[in-house]
Design a protein around this motif. Structure first.
Motif, PDB file in Angstrom:
ATOM      1  N   MET A   1       0.834  -1.206   0.000  1.00  0.00           N
ATOM      2  CA  MET A   1       0.000   0.000   0.000  1.00  0.00           C
ATOM      3  C   MET A   1       0.873   1.263   0.000  1.00  0.00           C
ATOM      4  SD  MET A   1      -3.475   0.214   2.223  1.00  0.00           S
ATOM      5  CE  MET A   1      -2.800   1.078   3.593  1.00  0.00           C
ATOM      6  N   ALA A   2       0.420   2.305  -0.696  1.00  0.00           N
ATOM      7  CA  ALA A   2       1.212   3.538  -0.764  1.00  0.00           C
ATOM      8  C   ALA A   2       1.334   4.162   0.628  1.00  0.00           C
ATOM      9  CB  ALA A   2       0.536   4.520  -1.704  1.00  0.00           C
ATOM     10  N   LYS A   3       2.497   4.721   0.910  1.00  0.00           N
ATOM     11  CA  LYS A   3       2.669   5.466   2.161  1.00  0.00           C
ATOM     12  C   LYS A   3       1.846   6.747   2.084  1.00  0.00           C
ATOM     13  CE  LYS A   3       7.128   4.461   4.239  1.00  0.00           C
ATOM     14  NZ  LYS A   3       8.372   5.118   4.653  1.00  0.00           N
ATOM     15  N   THR A   4       1.431   7.257   3.249  1.00  0.00           N
ATOM     16  CA  THR A   4       0.655   8.497   3.255  1.00  0.00           C
ATOM     17  C   THR A   4       1.377   9.574   4.058  1.00  0.00           C
ATOM     18  OG1 THR A   4      -0.567   7.708   5.185  1.00  0.00           O
ATOM     19  CG2 THR A   4      -1.584   7.337   3.028  1.00  0.00           C
ATOM     20  N   ALA A   5       1.222  10.813   3.585  1.00  0.00           N
ATOM     21  CA  ALA A   5       1.827  11.949   4.308  1.00  0.00           C
ATOM     22  C   ALA A   5       0.811  13.075   4.380  1.00  0.00           C
ATOM     23  CB  ALA A   5       3.083  12.426   3.589  1.00  0.00           C
ATOM     24  N   LEU A   6       0.718  13.675   5.557  1.00  0.00           N
ATOM     25  CA  LEU A   6      -0.072  14.895   5.710  1.00  0.00           C
ATOM     26  C   LEU A   6       0.907  16.065   5.710  1.00  0.00           C
ATOM     27  CD1 LEU A   6      -2.686  16.521   6.412  1.00  0.00           C
ATOM     28  CD2 LEU A   6      -2.152  16.086   8.831  1.00  0.00           C
ATOM     29  N   VAL A   7       0.690  17.009   4.776  1.00  0.00           N
ATOM     30  CA  VAL A   7       1.566  18.179   4.686  1.00  0.00           C
ATOM     31  C   VAL A   7       0.750  19.416   5.046  1.00  0.00           C
ATOM     32  CG1 VAL A   7       3.058  19.561   3.177  1.00  0.00           C
ATOM     33  CG2 VAL A   7       2.941  17.072   2.860  1.00  0.00           C
ATOM     34  N   THR A   8       1.144  20.099   6.128  1.00  0.00           N
ATOM     35  CA  THR A   8       0.502  21.382   6.423  1.00  0.00           C
ATOM     36  C   THR A   8       1.310  22.465   5.699  1.00  0.00           C
ATOM     37  OG1 THR A   8       1.796  21.986   8.386  1.00  0.00           O
ATOM     38  CG2 THR A   8      -0.067  20.478   8.737  1.00  0.00           C
ATOM     39  N   GLY A   9       0.662  23.593   5.402  1.00  0.00           N
ATOM     40  CA  GLY A   9       1.355  24.648   4.642  1.00  0.00           C
ATOM     41  C   GLY A   9       1.516  24.274   3.178  1.00  0.00           C
ATOM     42  N   ILE A  10       0.601  23.494   2.669  1.00  0.00           N
ATOM     43  CA  ILE A  10       0.721  22.954   1.300  1.00  0.00           C
ATOM     44  C   ILE A  10       0.679  24.064   0.228  1.00  0.00           C
ATOM     45  CG2 ILE A  10      -1.786  22.528   0.949  1.00  0.00           C
ATOM     46  CD1 ILE A  10       0.864  19.994  -0.050  1.00  0.00           C
ATOM     47  N   LEU A  11       0.028  25.196   0.551  1.00  0.00           N
ATOM     48  CA  LEU A  11      -0.099  26.266  -0.463  1.00  0.00           C
ATOM     49  C   LEU A  11       1.073  27.253  -0.412  1.00  0.00           C
ATOM     50  CD1 LEU A  11      -3.914  27.206  -0.094  1.00  0.00           C
ATOM     51  CD2 LEU A  11      -2.885  25.538  -1.638  1.00  0.00           C
ATOM     52  N   GLY A  12       1.994  27.061   0.529  1.00  0.00           N
ATOM     53  CA  GLY A  12       3.116  27.995   0.674  1.00  0.00           C
ATOM     54  C   GLY A  12       4.223  27.694  -0.324  1.00  0.00           C
ATOM     55  N   GLN A  13       5.458  28.056   0.071  1.00  0.00           N
ATOM     56  CA  GLN A  13       6.589  27.776  -0.830  1.00  0.00           C
ATOM     57  C   GLN A  13       7.042  26.313  -0.745  1.00  0.00           C
ATOM     58  OE1 GLN A  13      10.855  29.709  -1.609  1.00  0.00           O
ATOM     59  NE2 GLN A  13      10.842  28.588   0.325  1.00  0.00           N
ATOM     60  N   ASP A  14       7.315  25.827   0.466  1.00  0.00           N
ATOM     61  CA  ASP A  14       7.915  24.490   0.602  1.00  0.00           C
ATOM     62  C   ASP A  14       6.910  23.373   0.330  1.00  0.00           C
ATOM     63  OD1 ASP A  14      10.073  25.944   1.393  1.00  0.00           O
ATOM     64  OD2 ASP A  14      10.198  25.152   3.424  1.00  0.00           O
ATOM     65  N   GLY A  15       5.637  23.617   0.679  1.00  0.00           N
ATOM     66  CA  GLY A  15       4.615  22.582   0.524  1.00  0.00           C
ATOM     67  C   GLY A  15       4.595  21.973  -0.877  1.00  0.00           C
ATOM     68  N   PRO A  16       4.525  22.786  -1.928  1.00  0.00           N
ATOM     69  CA  PRO A  16       4.476  22.224  -3.282  1.00  0.00           C
ATOM     70  C   PRO A  16       5.729  21.428  -3.661  1.00  0.00           C
ATOM     71  CG  PRO A  16       3.652  24.467  -3.288  1.00  0.00           C
ATOM     72  CD  PRO A  16       4.209  24.224  -1.917  1.00  0.00           C
ATOM     73  N   TYR A  17       6.913  21.926  -3.277  1.00  0.00           N
ATOM     74  CA  TYR A  17       8.147  21.186  -3.612  1.00  0.00           C
ATOM     75  C   TYR A  17       8.176  19.845  -2.866  1.00  0.00           C
ATOM     76  CZ  TYR A  17      10.197  25.196  -6.039  1.00  0.00           C
ATOM     77  OH  TYR A  17      10.442  26.211  -6.926  1.00  0.00           O
ATOM     78  N   LEU A  18       7.756  19.867  -1.601  1.00  0.00           N
ATOM     79  CA  LEU A  18       7.756  18.619  -0.830  1.00  0.00           C
ATOM     80  C   LEU A  18       6.716  17.646  -1.401  1.00  0.00           C
ATOM     81  CD1 LEU A  18       8.732  16.952   1.613  1.00  0.00           C
ATOM     82  CD2 LEU A  18       6.912  18.028   2.949  1.00  0.00           C
ATOM     83  N   ALA A  19       5.538  18.171  -1.726  1.00  0.00           N
ATOM     84  CA  ALA A  19       4.481  17.305  -2.283  1.00  0.00           C
ATOM     85  C   ALA A  19       4.979  16.640  -3.565  1.00  0.00           C
ATOM     86  CB  ALA A  19       3.226  18.132  -2.551  1.00  0.00           C
ATOM     87  N   ASP A  20       5.634  17.426  -4.398  1.00  0.00           N
ATOM     88  CA  ASP A  20       6.166  16.896  -5.665  1.00  0.00           C
ATOM     89  C   ASP A  20       7.133  15.737  -5.385  1.00  0.00           C
ATOM     90  OD1 ASP A  20       6.584  16.905  -8.459  1.00  0.00           O
ATOM     91  OD2 ASP A  20       8.454  18.016  -8.168  1.00  0.00           O
ATOM     92  N   LEU A  21       8.035  15.947  -4.442  1.00  0.00           N
ATOM     93  CA  LEU A  21       9.015  14.905  -4.103  1.00  0.00           C
ATOM     94  C   LEU A  21       8.317  13.643  -3.583  1.00  0.00           C
ATOM     95  CD1 LEU A  21      12.386  14.894  -3.030  1.00  0.00           C
ATOM     96  CD2 LEU A  21      11.048  14.422  -1.022  1.00  0.00           C
ATOM     97  N   LEU A  22       7.347  13.837  -2.673  1.00  0.00           N
ATOM     98  CA  LEU A  22       6.674  12.678  -2.068  1.00  0.00           C
ATOM     99  C   LEU A  22       5.855  11.916  -3.111  1.00  0.00           C
ATOM    100  CD1 LEU A  22       5.519  14.286   1.327  1.00  0.00           C
ATOM    101  CD2 LEU A  22       7.381  12.658   0.989  1.00  0.00           C
ATOM    102  N   ILE A  23       5.193  12.659  -3.987  1.00  0.00           N
ATOM    103  CA  ILE A  23       4.377  12.007  -5.028  1.00  0.00           C
ATOM    104  C   ILE A  23       5.279  11.178  -5.940  1.00  0.00           C
ATOM    105  CG2 ILE A  23       2.994  12.491  -7.115  1.00  0.00           C
ATOM    106  CD1 ILE A  23       1.843  14.914  -5.361  1.00  0.00           C
TER     107      ILE A  23
END
Ligand code: NAP
Ligand code: G4F
Length: 325
Positions: A1-23
């Motif tokens: 099963m895919a791992k799951t991550a909750l990212v707070t601050g997703i609309l800021g600067q770091d959120g999108p870069y981190l989401a991209d990496l995790l995806i």
């Protein structure tokens, strides 16, 4: 099963870069957003991940919403990036800054403790916590804290709570003590983006001057895309720990201005820059320079983008935004 991550601050600067990496690593990413009549997805659009995130609603000031999210999602990892992150504003809105930056992480830590104790927790700590302190001209994990703003103070509280929940309850919690990191989606108020945006406007004849505060402050500036890798790596270690993340190079605001103007072919930048006291702070952090040896050793992490490349990347992106070829 895919791992799951909750990212707070997703609309800021770091959120999108981190989401991209995790995806890209196969994670299912839940992004916390507050209730807005019109949420702004432009940073996620820039990185190209807007449609690949599961959005969940909540607020760092609303304990129940955070408890409920952890209780129902049981994420493998939580990256707490949400914050009132602008230092200057924290002097005027100290209570709000404290609620979001100090109590918000406490709510998340309690939610993990009570409902999901195997969830790993990353806290976005900051070099602002060092403030006036340094060890022979740099800051590392051993350097004491002397915060110089309500923002810095609020982050010291969250840092120690993150350590305390690790020591008290055996939770997997890690502090990334990140030095300044920037990108084309850096908030426009922060000095780097303000400069690159201003320089682009001047180049295109859309502005005549750039108004700034203290040009003498020195920062260790890196690229946000490099830094989110360090966040991820901290949660993949056998044991949780705290890490300083930075480039080890320090430049003054003046040097950033010079480099940005140089990148558009202007040497005489002084003609365009006006010093405006409204952009100065009641107390300043004069000099930040990271010694990130521990991250290099344990995480095998090092930055890839240089200072000059970062300035050029940001100026180019701002020129493009204003329609220049
Ligand atoms: P940022 O661009 O300012 O993003 C902060 C995010 O926090 C925004 O998306 C904002 O949401 C969200 N937020 C603020 N208040 C909230 C609330 N009450 N409830 C829910 N979300 C809330 O910051 P960043 O540069 O990405 O930095 C990420 C984290 O790292 C922050 O915690 C910052 O303090 C820390 N940090 C940053 C740096 C740096 O140089 N960038 C260095 C060290 C540490 P909205 O979009 O809805 O406003
Ligand atoms: O870009 P800044 O606003 O960033 P600051 O205060 O260093 O904080 C950033 O980095 C921290 C990590 O060290 C983060 F924790 C924090 O969330 C944030 O991301 O200001 C940088 C320097 C300061 O010394 C400031 O006084 O630039 C100086 N400066 C000079 N003129 C200016 C201006 N800063 C801003 N924002 N605007 C000016 O006109």
């Amino acid at each position: 099963m895919a791992k799951t991550a909750l990212v707070t601050g997703i609309l800021g600067q770091d959120g999108p870069y981190l989401a991209d990496l995790l995806i890209k690593k196969g994670y299912r990413v839940f992004g916390l957003i507050r209730r807005y009549s019109n949420p702004n997805f432009s940073n996620l659009d820039y990185v190209g991940v807007t449609n690949e995130i599961d959005y969940v609603e909540g607020d760092m000031n609303d304990e129940a919403s955070l408890l409920n999210l952890i209780r129902t999602l049981h994420p493998d990892e939580v990256y707490n990036l949400a914050a009132q992150s602008f230092v200057k504003t924290s002097f005027d809105q100290a209570k709000l800054t404290t609620e979001v930056n100090s109590l918000g992480p406490l709510y998340l830590l309690n939610a993990i403790k009570f409902f999901s104790p195997t969830t790993k927790f990353y806290q976005a700590s900051t070099s602002e916590m060092f403030g006036l302190q340094h060890t022979n001209g740099y800051q590392d994990e051993q350097t004491p804290f002397h915060p110089r703003s309500p923002y810095g103070v609020s982050k010291v509280y969250a840092y120690w709570m993150t350590v305390n929940y690790r020591e008290s309850y055996g939770l997997f919690t890690a502090n990334g003590i990140l030095f300044n990191h920037e990108s084309p989606i850096r908030g426009i108020q922060f000095v780097t983006r303000k400069i690159t945006d201003g320089v682009a406007k001047i180049k295109l004849g859309l502005a005549k001057e750039l108004r700034l505060g203290n040009l003498d402050a020195k920062r260790d500036w890196g690229f946000a895309g490099d830094y989110v890798e360090a966040m991820y790596l901290m949660l993949q270690q056998k044991n949780p720990d705290d890490y300083v993340i930075g480039t080890g190079e320090s430049h003054s605001v003046r040097e950033f201005v010079e480099a940005a103007f140089k990148s558009i072919g202007i040497a005489d930048w002084k003609k365009y820059v006006v010093i405006d006291p409204q952009f100065k702070r009641p107390a300043e952090v004069p000099n930040l320079k990271a010694k990130a040896d521990k991250a290099k050793r344990n995480l095998n992490w090092k930055p890839k983008v240089s200072f000059e490349e970062l300035v050029e990347m940001m100026v180019k992106a701002d020129l493009k935004r204003y329609g220049s070829k």
